[in-house]
Design a protein around this motif. Structure first.
Motif, PDB file in Angstrom:
ATOM      1  N   MET A   5     -21.197 -35.784  16.504  1.00 15.18           N
ATOM      2  CA  MET A   5     -19.797 -35.625  16.079  1.00 15.18           C
ATOM      3  C   MET A   5     -18.797 -35.742  17.277  1.00 15.18           C
ATOM      4  O   MET A   5     -19.150 -35.750  18.260  1.00 15.18           O
ATOM      5  CB  MET A   5     -19.879 -34.145  15.834  1.00 15.18           C
ATOM      6  CG  MET A   5     -18.743 -33.759  14.968  1.00 15.18           C
ATOM      7  SD  MET A   5     -18.926 -32.027  14.298  1.00 15.18           S
ATOM      8  CE  MET A   5     -19.988 -31.229  14.940  1.00 15.18           C
ATOM      9  N   SER A   6     -17.745 -36.062  16.952  1.00 17.41           N
ATOM     10  CA  SER A   6     -16.843 -35.970  17.866  1.00 17.41           C
ATOM     11  C   SER A   6     -15.309 -35.892  17.369  1.00 17.41           C
ATOM     12  O   SER A   6     -15.133 -35.705  16.055  1.00 17.41           O
ATOM     13  CB  SER A   6     -16.731 -37.595  18.535  1.00 17.41           C
ATOM     14  OG  SER A   6     -16.351 -38.288  17.616  1.00 17.41           O
ATOM     15  N   THR A   7     -14.490 -36.053  18.186  1.00 20.30           N
ATOM     16  CA  THR A   7     -13.165 -35.555  17.720  1.00 20.30           C
ATOM     17  C   THR A   7     -11.909 -36.540  18.374  1.00 20.30           C
ATOM     18  O   THR A   7     -11.966 -36.902  19.371  1.00 20.30           O
ATOM     19  CB  THR A   7     -12.708 -34.266  18.492  1.00 20.30           C
ATOM     20  OG1 THR A   7     -13.979 -33.302  18.171  1.00 20.30           O
ATOM     21  CG2 THR A   7     -11.656 -33.874  18.283  1.00 20.30           C
ATOM     22  N   THR A   8     -11.380 -36.880  17.388  1.00 20.22           N
ATOM     23  CA  THR A   8     -10.181 -37.358  17.834  1.00 20.22           C
ATOM     24  C   THR A   8      -9.277 -37.684  16.483  1.00 20.22           C
ATOM     25  O   THR A   8      -9.447 -37.285  15.374  1.00 20.22           O
ATOM     26  CB  THR A   8     -10.368 -38.832  18.210  1.00 20.22           C
ATOM     27  OG1 THR A   8     -10.889 -38.599  19.602  1.00 20.22           O
ATOM     28  CG2 THR A   8      -9.031 -39.618  18.439  1.00 20.22           C
ATOM     29  N   GLU A  28     -27.641 -40.634  20.457  1.00 22.23           N
ATOM     30  CA  GLU A  28     -26.655 -39.698  20.072  1.00 22.23           C
ATOM     31  C   GLU A  28     -26.889 -38.276  20.559  1.00 22.23           C
ATOM     32  O   GLU A  28     -25.950 -37.426  20.792  1.00 22.23           O
ATOM     33  CB  GLU A  28     -26.709 -39.604  18.509  1.00 22.23           C
ATOM     34  CG  GLU A  28     -26.189 -40.842  17.881  1.00 22.23           C
ATOM     35  CD  GLU A  28     -24.893 -41.303  17.977  1.00 22.23           C
ATOM     36  OE1 GLU A  28     -23.915 -40.182  18.252  1.00 22.23           O
ATOM     37  OE2 GLU A  28     -24.418 -42.482  18.188  1.00 22.23           O
ATOM     38  N   ALA A  41     -17.634 -36.654  25.026  1.00 18.20           N
ATOM     39  CA  ALA A  41     -17.645 -36.683  23.590  1.00 18.20           C
ATOM     40  C   ALA A  41     -16.622 -37.749  23.044  1.00 18.20           C
ATOM     41  O   ALA A  41     -15.654 -37.296  22.374  1.00 18.20           O
ATOM     42  CB  ALA A  41     -17.699 -35.498  23.074  1.00 18.20           C
ATOM     43  N   PRO A  42     -16.759 -38.995  23.453  1.00 17.69           N
ATOM     44  CA  PRO A  42     -15.763 -39.718  22.841  1.00 17.69           C
ATOM     45  C   PRO A  42     -15.741 -39.764  21.483  1.00 17.69           C
ATOM     46  O   PRO A  42     -16.361 -39.660  20.635  1.00 17.69           O
ATOM     47  CB  PRO A  42     -15.913 -41.161  23.486  1.00 17.69           C
ATOM     48  CG  PRO A  42     -17.423 -41.000  24.096  1.00 17.69           C
ATOM     49  CD  PRO A  42     -18.050 -39.420  23.920  1.00 17.69           C
ATOM     50  N   ASP A  43     -14.629 -40.255  20.938  1.00 16.84           N
ATOM     51  CA  ASP A  43     -14.449 -40.229  19.359  1.00 16.84           C
ATOM     52  C   ASP A  43     -14.795 -41.468  19.025  1.00 16.84           C
ATOM     53  O   ASP A  43     -15.402 -42.214  19.598  1.00 16.84           O
ATOM     54  CB  ASP A  43     -12.836 -40.107  19.211  1.00 16.84           C
ATOM     55  CG  ASP A  43     -12.105 -41.223  19.891  1.00 16.84           C
ATOM     56  OD1 ASP A  43     -11.110 -40.902  20.528  1.00 16.84           O
ATOM     57  OD2 ASP A  43     -12.474 -42.369  19.691  1.00 16.84           O
ATOM     58  N   ALA A  44     -14.529 -41.624  17.889  1.00 20.04           N
ATOM     59  CA  ALA A  44     -15.293 -42.885  17.015  1.00 20.04           C
ATOM     60  C   ALA A  44     -14.717 -44.290  17.626  1.00 20.04           C
ATOM     61  O   ALA A  44     -15.072 -45.079  17.289  1.00 20.04           O
ATOM     62  CB  ALA A  44     -14.849 -42.876  15.632  1.00 20.04           C
TER      63      ALA A  44
END
Lengths: 423, 112
Positions: free
Chosen positions: A1-4, A230, A414-417
């Motif tokens: 999971m990641s955020t952006t 992951e 936690a790089p985003d997609a």
């Protein structure tokens, strides 16, 4: 999971990172060259304290600067940082000023009581260095007693309820086949596995030829990361393997001098933890303007933030995914910086390496090794007796390795997609 | 999806919000720090030690306004996000909520 959130498409996040940020995202700060171990692959050739190491007050001044610059947290290492008598004072000062700390240790003095204190803080993370899932493999690289010391520290952390501490492994020829065993260890102690690349920096240059993974092992490592990447941390250190195909999780970016850097025990600022050499020395935190001026204005970092040439690699179909690999790995194996990584999975470095004159290969500018503690690396596979036919290592002295050195540029990300497709 | 730093340490299970509730009040998690950047911002969560990237200045402004707005929708409006960009920002806020970077505002009695 990641955020952006991708709302704008150009320039990409990676473009911004390549041009450098006003403050590092992630940085390593080595507090001392002193170490109770003498690992054969120590990136900073640690052992003895340097008489010019920063004082407590100077260290607090560095913390003040990092806080002002908005550095979220700092990766503290060494040497063995806990050896400094003011280690906890510096850590607490950082936390009190809003700079989180992750420190790397070989487990030195990580007592049950200390583990309980650590478990109480959200702002301190711990990373235990371990380079073998078995005593034999670990102690061959890190020295006698080092496996037991690390395991004891891990048991103390787990018993104190410190979940999610890191077990940090430098991948070598001897331990690639232990990946699942490391994974099991992490699970057993409710820790998270972190694996990073062996670099030919510091004493690592001396054992590189013997210890860096073979080509088939690199493939094995890549496949394992595709399946498990992951849930393990890699500090983004294996992007040179992306040339096999599918990109590994991460940013696929050399962050040296752009989003990461190293402050060494005497305050010298290098482009990354793997480049302790005059060629990559940007300045010193005690210079006028301090760390902020070095980060924002030094000639070296300015040049690293300019567009880089792929050189001989640019015509390679894999260049977009591997970006030519690791600058430090090239430098310390005598390869040009604008060519292939020594471990290029396309084999493009083989001819070049054959032509390197070992006598002119760059050597680390500093060496704090303790001659009396030197370990001689002997491959596990060809030894029948206790691997450490350690030269001059007395049984009472916990020689060996360690080093926090394996800190990598984009650790903890936690790089985003998007970065993946950007790369 | 690219992920490096997923840890579970010291973090209560985040409330799963499949659809982001635009008409509720939201706050940054108390352990999240925001660092403004030219491209937007970096967010760091000290609880689970995760870093996130906010890739638009308008979203950064939205996050800065969240705590003073009664609803997320109002924060978006006050941040000057054009209606055409609302969907993208909704997705972004939803992602931030899933990773516990922003949390539903607790009422006084929930807090006590």
């Amino acid at each position: 999971m990641s955020t952006t959130t991708a709302v704008h498409t150009t320039p990409t996040l990676i473009d911004h990172f390549e041009r450098g940020l006003d403050a590092p995202i992630c940085m390593t700060w080595e507090l001392t060259y002193s170490c109770n171990l003498a690992c054969v692959h120590c990136l900073s050739s640690s052992g003895r304290r340097d008489p010019n190491e920063l004082t407590t007050e100077q260290c607090k001044g560095v913390v003040d600067t990092l806080a002002e610059m908005g550095v979220f947290y700092v990766n503290i290492g060494g040497g063995e940082p806990t050896i400094r008598s003011d280690f906890w004072e510096i850590v607490n000062y950082a936390v009190d000023n809003g700079v989180g700390v992750k420190f790397s240790t070989n487990g030195n003095n990580l007592t049950p009581e200390r583990a309980r204190l650590l478990a109480e803080s959200d702002y301190i993370d711990v990373q235990i260095s371990l380079d073998g899932a078995t005593r034999e493999v670990n102690d061959t690289v890190r020295g006698p007693g080092s496996f037991d010391m690390a395991i004891s520290a891990m048991e103390n952390l787990a018993s104190a309820g410190f979940e999610g501490f890191k077990i940090s492994v430098v991948m070598t020829r001897e331990n690639i086949d232990q990946l699942d065993a490391f994974d099991a260890l992490a699970k057993k102690y409710a820790a998270q596995l972190r694996i990073t690349r062996l670099r030919p920096a510091g004493r690592g240059a001396d054992v590189w030829d013997q210890l860096h993974p073979t080509a088939p092992q690199q493939r094995e490592l890549y496949d394992w990361l595709v399946a498990n990447g992951e849930r393990v941390l890699t500090g983004d250190s294996f992007f040179h393997l992306n040339a096999y195909g599918e990109a590994l999780p991460g940013l696929n970016l050399c962050g040296a001098g752009r989003v990461v850097c190293l402050i060494d025990p005497i305050g010298d600022v290098y482009a990354c933890p793997f480049t302790i050499h005059d060629e990559f020395l940007a300045g010193n935190v005690l210079d006028a303007g301090g760390f902020q001026a070095v980060w924002q204005q030094s000639d070296l970092f300015t040049s690293l933030r300019e567009p880089q040439s792929g050189g001989a690699c640019e015509s390679c179909s894999a260049y977009d995914s591997c970006r030519g690999g690791c600058m430090a790995a090239k430098f310390f194996t005598g390869l040009p910086l604008d060519g292939p990584d020594p471990e290029c999975v396309k084999g493009n470095a083989e001819d070049l390496l054959g032509n390197v004159d070992g006598a002119t290969t760059p050597r680390p500018s500093l060496d704090h090794s303790r001659p009396a503690a030197a370990l001689t690396y002997t491959p596990v596979s060809i030894t029948t007796k206790p691997p450490l036919a350690a030269v001059g290592a007395s049984s009472t002295e916990r020689t060996t390795p360690e080093r926090a050195c394996d800190e990598s540029p984009l650790a903890g990300f936690a790089p985003d997609a998007t970065p993946r497709s950007d790369g | 999806m690219a992920t490096q730093g997923t840890t579970t340490q010291n973090v209560a299970a985040p409330a799963r919000t499949d659809a982001f509730d635009f008409d509720s009040a939201w706050d940054l998690h108390e352990q999240v720090q925001v660092r403004p950047e030219r491209f937007g911002a970096l967010l760091y969560h000290y609880g689970d030690r995760r870093l996130s990237f906010v890739k638009s200045p308008e979203l950064r402004t939205t996050l800065e306004l969240l705590a003073s707005c009664e609803t997320a929708r109002l924060a978006l409006h006050d941040a000057g996000v054009s209606p055409g960009d609302h969907l993208a920002h909704e997705r972004a806020l939803s992602t931030l909520a899933r990773s516990n970077m922003i949390v539903p505002r607790q009422s006084e009695e929930q807090r006590s």
